[in-house]
Design an enzyme around this catalytic site. Sequence first.
Site, PDB file in Angstrom:
ATOM      1  N   ASP A 230     -25.119  22.622 -11.881  1.00 49.02           N
ATOM      2  CA  ASP A 230     -25.290  23.510 -10.736  1.00 49.02           C
ATOM      3  C   ASP A 230     -25.922  24.828 -11.168  1.00 49.02           C
ATOM      4  O   ASP A 230     -25.584  25.382 -12.215  1.00 49.02           O
ATOM      5  CB  ASP A 230     -23.904  23.775 -10.122  1.00 49.02           C
ATOM      6  CG  ASP A 230     -23.963  24.581  -8.843  1.00 49.02           C
ATOM      7  OD1 ASP A 230     -24.569  24.107  -7.871  1.00 49.02           O
ATOM      8  OD2 ASP A 230     -23.395  25.699  -8.820  1.00 49.02           O
ATOM      9  N   GLU A 294     -30.102  21.320 -11.500  1.00 51.84           N
ATOM     10  CA  GLU A 294     -30.383  21.892 -10.189  1.00 51.84           C
ATOM     11  C   GLU A 294     -30.975  23.267 -10.466  1.00 51.84           C
ATOM     12  O   GLU A 294     -30.263  24.236 -10.718  1.00 51.84           O
ATOM     13  CB  GLU A 294     -29.122  22.039  -9.340  1.00 51.84           C
ATOM     14  CG  GLU A 294     -29.449  22.533  -7.929  1.00 51.84           C
ATOM     15  CD  GLU A 294     -28.443  23.502  -7.341  1.00 51.84           C
ATOM     16  OE1 GLU A 294     -28.379  23.596  -6.103  1.00 51.84           O
ATOM     17  OE2 GLU A 294     -27.725  24.175  -8.099  1.00 51.84           O
TER      18      GLU A 294
END
Length: 575
Positions: A230, A294
């Site tokens: 993330d 990401e």
Amino acid sequence: MTETLSSTVSPTGSTHLIHPADSADAAWWRHAVIYQIYPRSWADGDGDGIGDLPGVTARLPYLKALGVDAVWFSPFYTSPQADAGYDVADYRDIDPLFGTLADADAMVAKAHELGLKVIVDLVPNHTSDEHVWFQQALAAAPGSPERDRYVFRDGKGEHGELPPNDWHSVFGGDGWTRVTEADGTPGQWYLHLFDTKQPDLNWDNPEVGDEFESILRFWLDRGIDGFRVDVAHGLVKEPGLPDYDVEQHILDGELKPGAPVPPMWDQDGVHEVYRRWRKVLDSYGEPDRILCAEAWVRPQERAVRYVRADEMHQAFNFDFLKAQWTAEDLRAVIESSLSAADSVGAPSTWVLSNHDVVRHASRLGLPVGERQPNGISATAPQPDRELGLRRARAASALMLALPGGAYIYQAEELGLPESTDMPGEFRQDPTFIRTQGKEIGRDGCRVPIPWEKDAPSFGFGPSDATWLPQPAVYGEYAVDQQDGVEGSTLELYRALLATRRERSLGVGGLAVVEGYGDDVVALANTGQAGGATLVLTNLGASPVALPEGATVLVSSGPLADDGSVPTDTTVWAAV
């Protein structure tokens, strides 16, 4: 491409190769189709209205039958759930909402038994404010080792009453919050690029790096096959934390030519973090354990730095997700994506929906050329549901024909639309809360999915409870309404995934096929098996004829009576 193939697939006899074929025995992650499960919303085993790991385990055979290779889970760690689990309080345990570590082990074992690999989310940019480290930092004094694990700074102004700089939160508002010291006086400020309950870690502190290496090993030792990282571009901040008074948005990332890199994003130091992690994963041998970034980074030349040979294996291709529904945009992003990935020897990945964006069955039903919204409210212009689904099916068929990896977001295989009628009192996204509803946020793509039309909560769980309300229309999209139904979106995905595997499209070479006009995307995938596959997506107003002798393998929608391809339709054909 051979001359025979060119004359077969192209009206002009002209094709040009834009991507060479991968090895027939390429590592699994170079061509895998990975299915994203948002644990809160996929399957509820105990009836409390929130999805859980036992619910997931019971439904895994559905994914095996769908034809995917791996499953990626959004966070299921211990968390106060201020940002739906992306605020982690304990990286080595399961939140009771979702079950126990034993449930996680059972789920991984079942997935592996079915031949599915398991990828979990890792959140290294920030922790929860309820993490033991942050609680220790609050109790400690300014300048202490405990505070140095996070980004604490003295404030500006005569009494430190102003934030240390002018950075904004991605979720709206200031990027800094002031703490009250142990003696009750106003104290230092801590950085949070997201919610106030998500303090940013200080990756300049070696203790942080050591902790995350330990976390990686904890899950790898439990059999996890990889990590989706993330905010992978956010860990390292520019020294000195210089001012940058620019509003932050989740879809941002593009740099104007000559513009400096934002001081909180895509700093060169992040790459040392991932080189260290890659060594850890490689030490576990084969089959490869993987990292997927990401990273909302542009241009593509910067984005692919994350997937150099000694760093991550994959990075999400957000340029493809954000492309407008025009043949020109799609052709350009496919070519540029493959070129950029090929420059570092990495596979490209393709994605159309995830837990942070409007579902593409709705997004593609909005006017072409407008900025993509961060959520859709009941009072906003509504997507054309029929048009959106037709285009979504065509877009998915195009995506799954492309070489490299592909990601599917839960229930996109059902053609599930965004929930756009959710009352504000049910919304939980911090973006909605922190902007007082100015930004609708991501709740609409996170609603529990439908399995059975006439069951409580559409089969999501044994009760009527759901943590977000389900639109009444979701019953029409339930799995039991599409299973075995010719022409359904579920059966289309099953056919696409089966054909992709049979014809080795994930490792194929790709050529642009000329001569079909400006409103058509025409490509030839030369997989390692089954010969060449013509992939034709018609975005124009007039039907397009297939080459003589072409055998239709899969079509995203009905063909015209004469066998030609209508608008907003993708066809795979053997040539």
